[in-house]
Design an enzyme around this catalytic site. Structure first.
Site, PDB file in Angstrom:
ATOM      1  N   LEU A 143      -2.070   5.286  -2.732  1.00 15.50           N
ATOM      2  CA  LEU A 143      -2.907   6.413  -2.334  1.00 15.50           C
ATOM      3  C   LEU A 143      -2.057   7.672  -2.270  1.00 15.50           C
ATOM      4  O   LEU A 143      -1.014   7.699  -1.610  1.00 15.50           O
ATOM      5  CB  LEU A 143      -3.536   6.142  -0.968  1.00 15.50           C
ATOM      6  CG  LEU A 143      -4.435   7.221  -0.400  1.00 15.50           C
ATOM      7  CD1 LEU A 143      -5.671   7.419  -1.278  1.00 15.50           C
ATOM      8  CD2 LEU A 143      -4.851   6.870   1.022  1.00 15.50           C
TER       9      LEU A 143
ATOM     10  N   ILE B 148       0.850  -1.186   0.000  1.00 15.07           N
ATOM     11  CA  ILE B 148       0.000   0.000   0.000  1.00 15.07           C
ATOM     12  C   ILE B 148       0.889   1.241   0.000  1.00 15.07           C
ATOM     13  O   ILE B 148       1.002   1.959   0.985  1.00 15.07           O
ATOM     14  CB  ILE B 148      -0.981  -0.004   1.204  1.00 15.07           C
ATOM     15  CG1 ILE B 148      -1.763  -1.309   1.263  1.00 15.07           C
ATOM     16  CG2 ILE B 148      -1.937   1.170   1.101  1.00 15.07           C
ATOM     17  CD1 ILE B 148      -2.710  -1.433   2.442  1.00 15.07           C
ATOM     18  N   PRO B 149       1.571   1.487  -1.130  1.00 13.88           N
ATOM     19  CA  PRO B 149       2.392   2.698  -1.199  1.00 13.88           C
ATOM     20  C   PRO B 149       1.508   3.938  -1.121  1.00 13.88           C
ATOM     21  O   PRO B 149       0.402   3.949  -1.652  1.00 13.88           O
ATOM     22  CB  PRO B 149       3.095   2.590  -2.549  1.00 13.88           C
ATOM     23  CG  PRO B 149       2.374   1.556  -3.320  1.00 13.88           C
ATOM     24  CD  PRO B 149       1.600   0.724  -2.363  1.00 13.88           C
ATOM     25  N   HIS B 150       2.010   4.954  -0.440  1.00 11.46           N
ATOM     26  CA  HIS B 150       1.210   6.167  -0.280  1.00 11.46           C
ATOM     27  C   HIS B 150       2.119   7.365  -0.059  1.00 11.46           C
ATOM     28  O   HIS B 150       3.285   7.215   0.277  1.00 11.46           O
ATOM     29  CB  HIS B 150       0.220   6.019   0.880  1.00 11.46           C
ATOM     30  CG  HIS B 150       0.872   5.604   2.169  1.00 11.46           C
ATOM     31  ND1 HIS B 150       1.206   4.299   2.441  1.00 11.46           N
ATOM     32  CD2 HIS B 150       1.259   6.318   3.239  1.00 11.46           C
ATOM     33  CE1 HIS B 150       1.755   4.223   3.639  1.00 11.46           C
ATOM     34  NE2 HIS B 150       1.820   5.438   4.148  1.00 11.46           N
ATOM     35  N   GLY B 151       1.542   8.527  -0.300  1.00  9.49           N
ATOM     36  CA  GLY B 151       2.286   9.751  -0.093  1.00  9.49           C
ATOM     37  C   GLY B 151       1.364  10.952  -0.030  1.00  9.49           C
ATOM     38  O   GLY B 151       0.210  10.876  -0.442  1.00  9.49           O
TER      39      GLY B 151
END
Length: 156
Positions: A103, A65-68
């Site tokens: 996300l 779940i990569p996010h930034g």
């Protein structure tokens, strides 16, 4: 915020060629950039990469779940991908990843960001849901499964 408000059909891709973690983050950046005016693919990639430097977003069981957060974004955007072949992602269980939910949110939406990540993690923790996502054979099916369209969707 409902997942269907964050994730659009054109940000949902089935059987994507992943090759590497870096290449996958670049692919996500290319998908998201047209959705956020005034924000470049490079900005998005750097946000994702900076978060990965803090620790892998591979949560285990083949899921990441990569996010930034993006300072100039005016709304959140999500991307859902399944990969044609699992890739190394430095996951907490050392298993390769084949389901990715990315996300990107405005910097000001910290609380919304955390709630959305928790909601996605709960959904991805359901083995019936992830099994169905892995078996999806089109972008449309993948999207409809994930957002829980239909009474039969295991991702409701």
């Amino acid at each position: 915020m409902q997942l269907s408000e964050l994730l659009s059909p054109d940000c949902t891709k089935c059987a994507v060629e992943g090759a590497s973690k870096k290449r996958l983050l670049e692919t996500i950046s290319q998908i998201v950039a047209p959705k956020l005016s005034g924000i470049t693919r490079h900005d998005i990639f750097e946000s994702l990469l900076n978060r990965e430097r803090l620790g892998s977003t591979g949560i285990g069981l083949g899921i990441a779940i990569p996010h930034g957060r993006l300072p100039n974004a005016n709304h959140p955007v999500a991307v859902l991908l399944t990969l044609d072949e699992p890739i190394e992602f430095d996951s907490i269980d050392n298993q390769p990843v084949d389901i990715i939910f990315a996300l990107l949110v405005p910097e000001s939406e910290h609380e919304n960001h955390l709630q959305t990540l928790a909601s996605v993690a709960r959904r991805m923790n359901d083995k019936d849901c992830t099994r169905a996502l892995r078996q999806a054979d089109s972008d449309k099916d993948l999207y409809q499964l994930f957002i829980g369209k239909g009474e039969q969707s295991p991702c409701n």
